[in-house]
Motif scaffolding. Structure first.
Motif, PDB file in Angstrom:
ATOM      1  N   ALA A  35       1.732  -1.065  -0.261  1.00  0.00           N
ATOM      2  CA  ALA A  35       0.304   0.349  -0.075  1.00  0.00           C
ATOM      3  C   ALA A  35       1.353   1.475  -0.244  1.00  0.00           C
ATOM      4  N   VAL A  36       1.814   1.598   1.097  1.00  0.00           N
ATOM      5  CA  VAL A  36       2.865   2.328   0.687  1.00  0.00           C
ATOM      6  C   VAL A  36       3.931   2.266  -0.754  1.00  0.00           C
ATOM      7  N   ALA A  37       3.873   1.321  -0.873  1.00  0.00           N
ATOM      8  CA  ALA A  37       4.765   1.545  -2.758  1.00  0.00           C
ATOM      9  C   ALA A  37       3.373   2.421  -3.684  1.00  0.00           C
ATOM     10  N   ILE A  38       1.759   1.896  -3.566  1.00  0.00           N
ATOM     11  CA  ILE A  38       0.761   2.309  -4.814  1.00  0.00           C
ATOM     12  C   ILE A  38       0.996   3.628  -4.234  1.00  0.00           C
ATOM     13  N   ALA A  39       0.761   4.459  -2.933  1.00  0.00           N
ATOM     14  CA  ALA A  39       0.485   5.264  -2.411  1.00  0.00           C
ATOM     15  C   ALA A  39       1.769   6.667  -2.807  1.00  0.00           C
ATOM     16  N   PHE A  40       2.676   5.810  -3.135  1.00  0.00           N
ATOM     17  CA  PHE A  40       3.727   7.119  -3.268  1.00  0.00           C
ATOM     18  C   PHE A  40       3.946   7.255  -4.407  1.00  0.00           C
ATOM     19  N   GLU A  41       3.607   6.002  -5.501  1.00  0.00           N
ATOM     20  CA  GLU A  41       3.750   6.195  -6.853  1.00  0.00           C
ATOM     21  C   GLU A  41       2.653   7.427  -6.829  1.00  0.00           C
ATOM     22  N   GLN A  42       1.174   6.938  -6.497  1.00  0.00           N
ATOM     23  CA  GLN A  42      -0.003   7.810  -6.918  1.00  0.00           C
ATOM     24  C   GLN A  42       0.266   9.066  -6.201  1.00  0.00           C
ATOM     25  N   ARG A  43       0.952   9.181  -5.001  1.00  0.00           N
ATOM     26  CA  ARG A  43       1.079  10.800  -4.540  1.00  0.00           C
ATOM     27  C   ARG A  43      -0.005  11.188  -3.697  1.00  0.00           C
ATOM     28  N   VAL A  44      -1.065   9.456  -2.687  1.00  0.00           N
ATOM     29  CA  VAL A  44      -1.593  10.068  -2.379  1.00  0.00           C
ATOM     30  C   VAL A  44      -1.523   9.483  -1.067  1.00  0.00           C
ATOM     31  N   ARG A  45      -2.193   9.249   0.258  1.00  0.00           N
ATOM     32  CA  ARG A  45      -2.391   8.592   1.287  1.00  0.00           C
ATOM     33  C   ARG A  45      -2.204   7.122   1.794  1.00  0.00           C
ATOM     34  N   ALA A  46      -1.308   6.213   2.482  1.00  0.00           N
ATOM     35  CA  ALA A  46      -1.043   5.141   2.418  1.00  0.00           C
ATOM     36  C   ALA A  46      -2.361   4.438   2.423  1.00  0.00           C
ATOM     37  N   LEU A  47      -2.847   4.856   3.963  1.00  0.00           N
ATOM     38  CA  LEU A  47      -4.230   4.327   4.173  1.00  0.00           C
ATOM     39  C   LEU A  47      -5.542   3.943   4.188  1.00  0.00           C
ATOM     40  N   PRO A  48      -6.006   5.164   3.225  1.00  0.00           N
ATOM     41  CA  PRO A  48      -6.791   4.654   2.148  1.00  0.00           C
ATOM     42  C   PRO A  48      -6.988   3.793   1.354  1.00  0.00           C
ATOM     43  N   ILE A  49      -6.271   3.484   0.872  1.00  0.00           N
ATOM     44  CA  ILE A  49      -5.310   2.287   0.135  1.00  0.00           C
ATOM     45  C   ILE A  49      -5.311   1.281   0.657  1.00  0.00           C
ATOM     46  N   TRP A  50      -5.450   0.454   2.097  1.00  0.00           N
ATOM     47  CA  TRP A  50      -4.645  -0.586   2.159  1.00  0.00           C
ATOM     48  C   TRP A  50      -6.287  -0.520   2.953  1.00  0.00           C
ATOM     49  N   ARG A  51      -7.111  -0.360   3.321  1.00  0.00           N
ATOM     50  CA  ARG A  51      -8.299  -0.402   3.452  1.00  0.00           C
ATOM     51  C   ARG A  51      -9.203  -0.628   2.626  1.00  0.00           C
ATOM     52  N   GLU A  52      -8.612  -0.087   1.350  1.00  0.00           N
ATOM     53  CA  GLU A  52      -9.554   0.253   0.555  1.00  0.00           C
ATOM     54  C   GLU A  52      -9.940  -1.803  -0.049  1.00  0.00           C
ATOM     55  N   HIS A  53      -8.282  -2.016  -0.440  1.00  0.00           N
ATOM     56  CA  HIS A  53      -7.668  -2.552  -0.732  1.00  0.00           C
ATOM     57  C   HIS A  53      -7.144  -3.985  -0.338  1.00  0.00           C
ATOM     58  N   PHE A  54      -7.018  -3.694   1.075  1.00  0.00           N
ATOM     59  CA  PHE A  54      -6.277  -5.010   2.174  1.00  0.00           C
ATOM     60  C   PHE A  54      -6.150  -5.856   2.908  1.00  0.00           C
ATOM     61  N   LEU A  55      -7.970  -4.838   3.182  1.00  0.00           N
ATOM     62  CA  LEU A  55      -8.071  -5.153   4.820  1.00  0.00           C
ATOM     63  C   LEU A  55      -8.859  -6.249   4.347  1.00  0.00           C
ATOM     64  N   GLY A  56      -9.618  -6.526   3.857  1.00  0.00           N
ATOM     65  CA  GLY A  56     -10.409  -7.909   3.402  1.00  0.00           C
ATOM     66  C   GLY A  56      -9.645  -8.837   3.344  1.00  0.00           C
ATOM     67  N   LEU A  57      -8.336  -9.036   3.503  1.00  0.00           N
ATOM     68  CA  LEU A  57      -7.120 -10.166   3.017  1.00  0.00           C
ATOM     69  C   LEU A  57      -7.219 -10.201   4.272  1.00  0.00           C
ATOM     70  N   TRP A  58      -7.678 -10.212   4.983  1.00  0.00           N
ATOM     71  CA  TRP A  58      -7.006 -10.926   6.695  1.00  0.00           C
ATOM     72  C   TRP A  58      -6.965 -11.671   7.217  1.00  0.00           C
ATOM     73  N   LEU A  59      -8.379 -12.506   6.175  1.00  0.00           N
ATOM     74  CA  LEU A  59      -9.073 -13.848   7.058  1.00  0.00           C
ATOM     75  C   LEU A  59      -7.965 -15.071   5.865  1.00  0.00           C
ATOM     76  N   THR A  60      -7.612 -14.320   5.017  1.00  0.00           N
ATOM     77  CA  THR A  60      -6.938 -15.861   4.168  1.00  0.00           C
ATOM     78  C   THR A  60      -5.521 -15.837   5.256  1.00  0.00           C
ATOM     79  N   TYR A  61      -4.799 -14.997   5.686  1.00  0.00           N
ATOM     80  CA  TYR A  61      -3.462 -14.692   6.055  1.00  0.00           C
ATOM     81  C   TYR A  61      -3.989 -14.860   7.146  1.00  0.00           C
ATOM     82  N   PHE A  62      -4.451 -15.043   8.342  1.00  0.00           N
ATOM     83  CA  PHE A  62      -4.913 -15.677   9.354  1.00  0.00           C
ATOM     84  C   PHE A  62      -5.648 -17.354   9.605  1.00  0.00           C
TER      85      PHE A  62
END
Length: 498
Positions: free
Chosen positions: A16-43
């Motif tokens: 998420a930080v890498a994507i945010a750096f490339e698009q010049r936006v905040r990383a937290l909204p990207i992480w919440r939108e695209h990655f937060l839902g993957l927690w079930l797979t990891y756990f």
């Protein structure tokens, strides 16, 4: 499970930080939108790994237990990859649709700017520079940035409702014309409001001509009341307009344009926006033309084709018979005591040569920017006399604004509802300008017959209009009717920026 959580946070967070750096936006909204839902797979993977460890410890090294449990991590991995693949496909599809959407907006914007005779590179530069300025000002809200991108392309969509002769007038606008021009901000916002943008485009379009001191239009907003996107757009648009050629002036040098912005800082423009823009000015591209997806000659080609299909050339306009006719028309006009009598004599000859059932001279009223049917000859002369047409509207008004002849167009488009009251009904017309600079008026010939006007008729009427121009400048123009009273406008002038 702790290690699974740590791995989840590190893995998804770094992406998420890498994507945010490339698009010049905040990383937290990207992480919440695209990655937060993957927690079930990891756990889930962590739980299976823990189960495997427990079973091995309880039963000691057992090949059968390993064989039975080994497929589980691969099944979880395959499920995870499948979910990620579907998400990537959805993101790719959305990016494709978004790209098509932006191209459609840009093409529409270029068509609008073609009406305003603005270079196609203008809207692209304004869009790129407005977004860069927004980033420089610390704006990182994705909704605001997308709104600014769209508004930069479509902020002048309301100019579709402004007559061409006002948009491209080569001199300063009169107060009446400037009031007409100011309508484009509200009209453009109302047009875009019906689209339902998912981000605030409409407020930027509606208020991009507001002034920092409250003297702008349409709402007279001041300072922070003006949307920040509109404040950014107004500065960028003004600078690019000043450094580009326009129909009413040549481009200014960069230093001169900078002085204009500095002079208007704190009155017309937000001082903070102006200061930041001038600081980053050296990094912005100069006014270079960019490739256009819509050639500027398209509209003129369509117009020419539409009119050309309606004409049928049946004779050569340069034959001796035509010259003899024009000579006779000239003699009749020159010996007439006034313009009205000259038109009557000309009409008496024309109706034997072409379907000229009504001849009308619309004189140009500079004070009200209208055409008035001052001299009319033929059937329906009494009904048509006194008809007022704003310059730029209807057919005769378009001819006056563009100094171009139209032929075989529907007479109802010129006379409006009056056509339904006339019997026989005018069905087509031929209209050409009288005089160029200054415009004296328009000569329009109406026909109640099915017979179309030909190229020879056009050449003859254009020659007559040229002669009438000389006659109008030398003969008295008695007005056979009383014009409607119109408030006189003081001869002030409206300054044009862009």
């Amino acid at each position: 499970m702790v290690f699974a959580g740590l791995f989840f946070v590190l893995n998804t967070g770094l992406i998420a930080v890498a994507i945010a750096f490339e698009q010049r936006v905040r990383a937290l909204p990207i992480w919440r939108e695209h990655f937060l839902g993957l927690w079930l797979t990891y756990f889930g993977g962590g739980a299976v790994a823990a189960l495997l460890v427990v079973l091995v410890q309880e039963r000691h090294p057992d090949v059968l237990a390993l064989v039975l449990l080994a497929p589980i991590p691969f099944i979880i991995y395959a499920t995870f990859r499948n979910a990620v693949g579907r998400m990537e496909d959805r993101v790719g599809h959305l990016n494709q649709v978004n790209g098509m959407y932006l191209c459609t907006i840009e093409t529409l914007a270029q068509a609008i700017d073609a009406k305003d005779q603005v270079t196609h590179g203008h809207i692209r530069r304004v869009q790129q520079n407005a977004v860069k300025l927004a980033h420089a000002l610390g704006i990182d809200n994705d909704s605001q940035l997308r709104a600014l991108e769209a508004a930069s392309l479509l902020h002048d969509v309301g100019k579709l409702a402004v007559p061409d002769h006002i948009l491209n007038k080569p001199s300063t606008l009169t107060p009446t014309e400037f009031e007409n021009m100011k309508r484009h901000a509200n009209i453009g916002a109302d047009i875009l409001a019906s689209i339902g943008f998912p981000y605030p485009v409409v407020p930027i379009v509606r208020h991009h001509h507001e002034a920092w001191d409250g003297s702008g239009y349409p709402a007279g907003l001041a300072a922070e009341e003006i949307p920040v996107g509109a404040r950014i757009l107004s500065v960028v648009d003004c600078f690019d307009a000043l450094t580009s050629d326009r129909p009413y002036r040549t481009r200014l040098g960069r230093e001169e344009a900078i002085r204009v912005l500095q002079d208007r800082s704190g009155t017309m423009y937000d001082p903070r926006v102006v200061a930041k823009f001038l600081n980053m000015l050296e990094t912005l591209p100069t006014a270079v033309e960019l490739p256009s997806t819509l050639p500027s000659h398209v509209l003129s080609d369509i117009t020419g084709t539409a009119q050309g299909d309606m004409r049928r050339s049946v004779t050569n306009s340069g034959d001796p018979e035509t010259f003899a006719t024009l000579f006779e028309l000239g003699v009749q006009a020159a010996t007439a005591p006034n313009v009205g009598e000259a038109l009557s004599r000309i009409h008496a000859i024309l109706r034997n040569l072409m379907p000229a059932d009504v001849c009308a001279i619309y004189l140009n009223n500079l004070e009200t920017d209208t055409l008035v049917a001052t001299f009319v000859s033929g059937v329906h002369a009494e009904a048509i006399a006194g008809t007022t047409i704003p310059v730029g509207q209807r057919l005769s008004g378009w001819v006056a604004a563009n100094r171009q002849t139209i032929v075989n167009s529907d007479a109802a488009l010129d006379l409006g509802n009056l056509t339904m009251q006339l019997d026989p009904t005018p069905v087509r017309c031929l209209s050409t300008a009288i005089g160029a600079e200054p415009l004296l008026g328009v000569l329009t010939i109406y026909s109640t017959r099915r017979q179309p006007f030909t190229d020879a008729h056009v050449h003859m009427v254009e020659a007559i209009a040229s002669g009438l121009g000389s006659l109008l400048q030398t003969r008295p123009c008695e007005t056979p009717f009383k014009e409607a009273s119109v408030p006189k406008v003081e001869p002030e002038f409206a300054e044009r920026v862009h």
